[in-house]
Write a protein that holds these residues in place. Sequence first.
Motif, short mmCIF file in Angstrom:
data_model
loop_
_atom_site.label_atom_id
_atom_site.label_comp_id
_atom_site.label_asym_id
_atom_site.label_seq_id
_atom_site.Cartn_x
_atom_site.Cartn_y
_atom_site.Cartn_z
N PRO A 18 19.30 -1.98 6.02
CA PRO A 18 18.65 -1.05 7.22
C PRO A 18 17.67 -0.25 6.24
O PRO A 18 16.61 0.18 6.63
CB PRO A 18 19.42 -0.78 8.00
N PHE A 19 18.17 0.43 5.28
CA PHE A 19 17.61 1.62 4.62
C PHE A 19 16.35 0.73 3.90
O PHE A 19 15.25 1.50 3.77
CB PHE A 19 18.48 2.01 3.38
N VAL A 20 16.40 -0.25 3.29
CA VAL A 20 15.10 -0.84 2.79
C VAL A 20 14.22 -1.23 3.77
O VAL A 20 12.78 -0.92 3.63
CB VAL A 20 15.60 -2.18 2.27
N ARG A 21 14.42 -1.77 4.90
CA ARG A 21 13.22 -1.72 5.91
C ARG A 21 12.74 -0.29 6.53
O ARG A 21 11.65 -0.43 6.76
CB ARG A 21 14.07 -2.63 7.25
N ILE A 22 13.74 0.38 6.53
CA ILE A 22 12.98 1.96 7.20
C ILE A 22 12.33 2.37 6.13
O ILE A 22 11.14 3.20 6.37
CB ILE A 22 14.44 2.65 7.49
N GLY A 23 12.95 2.41 4.72
CA GLY A 23 12.02 3.10 3.56
C GLY A 23 10.56 2.34 3.79
O GLY A 23 9.76 3.05 3.45
N ALA A 24 10.45 1.00 3.64
CA ALA A 24 9.22 0.30 3.70
C ALA A 24 8.38 0.74 4.91
O ALA A 24 7.17 0.81 4.80
CB ALA A 24 9.47 -1.18 3.66
N MET A 25 9.02 0.98 5.99
CA MET A 25 8.31 1.30 7.14
C MET A 25 7.46 2.64 7.15
O MET A 25 6.61 3.03 7.32
CB MET A 25 9.05 1.27 8.34
N LEU A 26 8.61 3.70 6.51
CA LEU A 26 7.85 4.97 6.00
C LEU A 26 7.11 5.11 5.25
O LEU A 26 6.01 6.21 5.10
CB LEU A 26 9.15 5.83 5.96
N VAL A 27 6.95 4.41 4.08
CA VAL A 27 5.71 4.29 3.25
C VAL A 27 4.61 3.95 3.74
O VAL A 27 3.46 4.55 3.40
CB VAL A 27 6.10 3.49 1.90
N ALA A 28 4.59 2.96 4.50
CA ALA A 28 3.15 2.42 5.41
C ALA A 28 2.87 2.94 6.53
O ALA A 28 1.70 2.89 6.84
CB ALA A 28 3.30 0.88 5.38
N ALA A 29 3.76 3.81 7.23
CA ALA A 29 3.32 4.28 8.67
C ALA A 29 2.38 5.56 8.29
O ALA A 29 2.75 6.32 7.44
CB ALA A 29 4.61 4.76 9.35
N PRO A 30 1.76 6.02 9.30
CA PRO A 30 1.08 7.45 9.16
C PRO A 30 2.06 8.49 9.61
O PRO A 30 3.14 8.01 9.96
CB PRO A 30 -0.07 6.99 10.18
N VAL A 31 1.72 9.67 9.34
CA VAL A 31 2.54 10.92 9.59
C VAL A 31 3.70 10.90 8.84
O VAL A 31 4.16 11.77 8.16
CB VAL A 31 2.87 10.94 11.06
N GLY A 85 4.73 -0.83 9.70
CA GLY A 85 3.96 0.39 9.26
C GLY A 85 2.52 0.43 9.30
O GLY A 85 1.82 1.26 9.63
N PHE A 86 2.14 -0.87 8.73
CA PHE A 86 0.64 -1.25 8.63
C PHE A 86 -0.02 -1.09 9.83
O PHE A 86 -1.26 -0.77 10.07
CB PHE A 86 0.46 -2.39 7.74
N ILE A 87 0.46 -1.66 10.98
CA ILE A 87 -0.06 -1.96 12.38
C ILE A 87 -0.43 -0.59 12.89
O ILE A 87 -1.32 -0.23 13.26
CB ILE A 87 1.00 -2.73 13.15
N LEU A 88 0.84 0.26 12.57
CA LEU A 88 0.41 1.87 13.22
C LEU A 88 -0.52 2.52 12.45
O LEU A 88 -1.45 3.41 12.99
CB LEU A 88 1.60 2.53 13.15
N GLN A 89 -0.57 2.06 10.95
CA GLN A 89 -1.65 2.68 10.13
C GLN A 89 -3.10 2.41 10.42
O GLN A 89 -3.77 3.30 10.48
CB GLN A 89 -1.28 2.36 8.73
N MET A 90 -3.26 1.17 11.03
CA MET A 90 -4.48 0.70 11.43
C MET A 90 -4.99 1.59 12.60
O MET A 90 -6.35 1.82 12.86
CB MET A 90 -4.66 -0.64 11.48
N VAL A 91 -4.11 2.07 13.56
CA VAL A 91 -4.49 2.79 14.71
C VAL A 91 -5.17 4.18 14.11
O VAL A 91 -6.19 4.54 14.88
CB VAL A 91 -3.39 3.12 15.50
N LEU A 250 1.61 -5.55 19.78
CA LEU A 250 1.50 -6.21 18.67
C LEU A 250 2.68 -6.31 17.72
O LEU A 250 3.36 -7.31 17.38
CB LEU A 250 0.50 -5.92 17.74
N MET A 251 3.41 -4.97 17.52
CA MET A 251 4.81 -5.15 16.84
C MET A 251 5.76 -6.11 17.59
O MET A 251 6.53 -6.93 16.74
CB MET A 251 5.14 -3.66 16.83
#
Length: 257
Positions: A18-31, A85-91, A250-251
């Motif tokens: 879970p740490f790997v998935r969450i960390g990757a998400m936080l790197v790509a997500a905005p805010v 994270g990339f999907i939300l970044q495109m918003v 979409l997610m």
Amino acid sequence: MTLSTSEVAAWVGGVIWPFVRIGAMLVAAPVFGAGTVPVSVRLAFSLVLAWALQPFLPAVPAVDPVSIEGGLVTASQVLIGVAMGFILQMVFSAMVLAGQAVALSMGLGFATLIDAQNGVQVPVVSQLYVILATLLFLAFNGHLLFLDMLVRSFHLLPVGPLMLSSDALWQIVRWGGTMYAAAILVALPAVASLMLVNVAFGVITRAAPQLNIFAVGFPMTLMLGFVLILFSLPTLAPRFSGLLDQSFALMRGVLGG
């Protein structure tokens, strides 16, 4: 008390994957992944989230992290987190594109600032739209919805070596068209009005060639541009809210929900 290798791997994997998935998400997500947020803070936040969410997540298979299967599991978790994270970044990228279109129409395309969100130079109007989008994101509890979607992702696509399907990846690619369409809709009122202003100045130039249109038109376009942005702000919230709803839908679709 004796512990087997599988029991230790299950306990460690219950937090590591879970740490790997969450960390990757936080790197790509905005805010969450903004350049103003230190890497150490993101790592600590990812670890705290992984530990706090462990009781609510499904059982994680006992996989040796240093094995080939462990490498596949790590790659799949990184891909899933980055995709979310990339999907939300495109918003937020749609807001940047809308600001660029408005800035070019009102003559502020040369006035740029460093965007702390992405670390690149963007027009000041784009920075304004990004700040407004961030405030709307927090006001709509988008950060809580995003964390809720993160928890749901472990139920929709549990930890394992399974990758995202090709159809899911194509959905993300097609989402880029939605991003450009949303940017046009956000910028359209100001851009269309400024185009009419430029046409009016063109008619004035033809009627009075001796008039220095650059000395008169540039400040007038700037002033009218800011006025039009002010009047178009009430339409920003519903546009942004609808785009957020589409991104979360979409997610769910990408994750198989």
